[in-house]
Scaffold this motif. Structure first.
Motif, short mmCIF file in Angstrom:
data_model
loop_
_atom_site.label_atom_id
_atom_site.label_comp_id
_atom_site.label_asym_id
_atom_site.label_seq_id
_atom_site.Cartn_x
_atom_site.Cartn_y
_atom_site.Cartn_z
N GLY A 75 43.11 41.30 49.96
CA GLY A 75 42.91 39.90 50.27
C GLY A 75 42.08 39.19 49.21
N VAL A 76 42.08 37.87 49.23
CA VAL A 76 41.27 37.10 48.30
C VAL A 76 39.80 37.45 48.53
CG1 VAL A 76 40.55 34.77 47.62
CG2 VAL A 76 42.95 35.22 48.17
N GLY A 77 39.09 37.72 47.45
CA GLY A 77 37.68 38.10 47.54
C GLY A 77 37.46 39.59 47.73
N GLU A 78 38.53 40.35 47.79
CA GLU A 78 38.41 41.79 47.96
C GLU A 78 38.64 42.51 46.62
OE1 GLU A 78 41.08 43.01 51.06
OE2 GLU A 78 39.90 42.02 52.62
N SER A 90 37.53 55.11 35.40
CA SER A 90 37.38 54.34 36.63
C SER A 90 37.44 52.84 36.32
CB SER A 90 36.03 54.69 37.27
OG SER A 90 35.91 54.06 38.51
N ALA A 91 38.14 52.12 37.18
CA ALA A 91 38.31 50.68 36.99
C ALA A 91 38.27 49.96 38.34
CB ALA A 91 39.63 50.41 36.28
N LEU A 92 38.14 48.65 38.27
CA LEU A 92 38.00 47.84 39.48
C LEU A 92 38.85 46.57 39.35
CD1 LEU A 92 36.22 47.89 42.11
CD2 LEU A 92 34.62 46.44 40.88
N LEU A 93 39.66 46.31 40.36
CA LEU A 93 40.47 45.09 40.42
C LEU A 93 39.88 44.18 41.49
CD1 LEU A 93 43.23 43.52 39.82
CD2 LEU A 93 44.04 44.67 41.89
N VAL A 94 39.68 42.90 41.13
CA VAL A 94 39.17 41.92 42.10
C VAL A 94 40.21 40.81 42.24
CG1 VAL A 94 37.31 40.29 42.65
CG2 VAL A 94 36.78 42.39 41.38
N ARG A 95 40.54 40.49 43.48
CA ARG A 95 41.43 39.35 43.72
C ARG A 95 40.55 38.12 43.86
NH1 ARG A 95 46.65 39.01 47.78
NH2 ARG A 95 47.47 37.07 46.89
N TRP A 117 31.96 45.52 43.17
CA TRP A 117 32.19 44.11 43.45
C TRP A 117 31.35 43.73 44.66
CZ3 TRP A 117 33.25 39.47 42.21
CH2 TRP A 117 33.70 38.52 43.13
N SER A 118 30.55 42.67 44.51
CA SER A 118 29.78 42.14 45.62
C SER A 118 30.40 40.80 46.01
CB SER A 118 28.32 41.95 45.23
OG SER A 118 27.64 41.23 46.24
N LYS A 119 31.13 40.79 47.12
CA LYS A 119 31.78 39.56 47.59
C LYS A 119 30.71 38.51 47.92
CE LYS A 119 35.30 38.07 50.90
NZ LYS A 119 36.20 38.50 51.98
N PHE A 133 27.43 41.18 36.36
CA PHE A 133 28.46 40.76 35.43
C PHE A 133 29.29 39.64 36.06
CE2 PHE A 133 27.48 45.15 34.48
CZ PHE A 133 27.47 45.21 33.09
N ASP A 134 29.66 38.66 35.24
CA ASP A 134 30.51 37.55 35.67
C ASP A 134 31.92 38.08 35.90
OD1 ASP A 134 32.19 35.32 35.84
OD2 ASP A 134 31.10 34.21 34.30
N VAL A 135 32.49 37.82 37.07
CA VAL A 135 33.82 38.33 37.39
C VAL A 135 34.91 37.67 36.55
CG1 VAL A 135 34.37 36.73 39.29
CG2 VAL A 135 35.30 39.07 39.30
N GLN A 136 34.68 36.45 36.08
CA GLN A 136 35.69 35.75 35.27
C GLN A 136 35.76 36.27 33.84
OE1 GLN A 136 37.98 33.59 36.20
NE2 GLN A 136 37.28 33.47 38.31
#
Length: 171
Positions: A75-78, A90-95, A117-119, A133-136
């Motif tokens: 979902g958005v924000g997950e 190891s990697a991380l995808l953020v919607r 990721w901290s929503k 870190f900036d998610v953008q």
């Protein structure tokens, strides 16, 4: 001829023989060195070719596309963790939005602690030394990290998100 003179002559003769052996040794040594240099040159050719190819391509490395997750599972924000480009990376995808996704290798650029990721914060967080870190952009916003997280390029097709490459770090 005294025994002493006889010993000296034997030593002299013996030294001449040794000198001849030394020449042979030097010649053998040189052959060995030339042969070793050739073997070394040949053994390093593949690495030289790889380096030349890397330079010629401007550092663009080809990565295989890898499915990360189906769209309906995030979902958005997950966020979702995955491995890319290798099975131990190891990697991380953020919607971030309905059609916006950001992915980064999630080893902190400070001391390689895992980044989460901290929503609530809306940022990527390294709990080890309070790095943010900036998610953008993946750039550090607080804490000790100085370099951005390596970004993974993604695409969405056929109802899923795919990792397609790793962006080169620009200083």
């Amino acid at each position: 001829m005294s025994t002493h003179e006889h010993d000296r002559n034997d030593n002299y003769t013996h030294n001449i023989k040794k000198s001849g052996e030394r020449k042979l040794d030097r010649r053998s040594f040189m052959k060995l060195m030339v042969g070793s240099a050739g073997v070394f040159a040949v053994s390093t050719l593949p690495w030289g070719a790889i380096a030349a190819k890397e330079l010629a391509s401007g550092g663009k490395k080809a990565y295989e596309a890898k499915k990360i997750v189906d769209l309906n599972r995030i979902g958005v924000g997950e966020a979702v963790e995955f491995a890319y480009p290798g099975e131990h990376d190891s990697a991380l995808l953020v919607r971030v939005g309905e059609q916006e996704f950001k992915a980064y290798q999630n080893a902190c650029t400070h001391l390689k602690c895992p980044v989460f990721w901290s929503k609530e914060e809306g940022e990527l967080v390294c709990p080890c030394h309070h790095g943010f870190f900036d998610v953008q952009t993946g750039k550090p916003t607080a804490g000790p990290p100085q370099r951005p997280l390596p970004e993974i390029t993604v695409s969405h097709q056929n109802g899923a998100i795919y990792a397609t490459g790793v962006k080169r770090y620009e200083a």
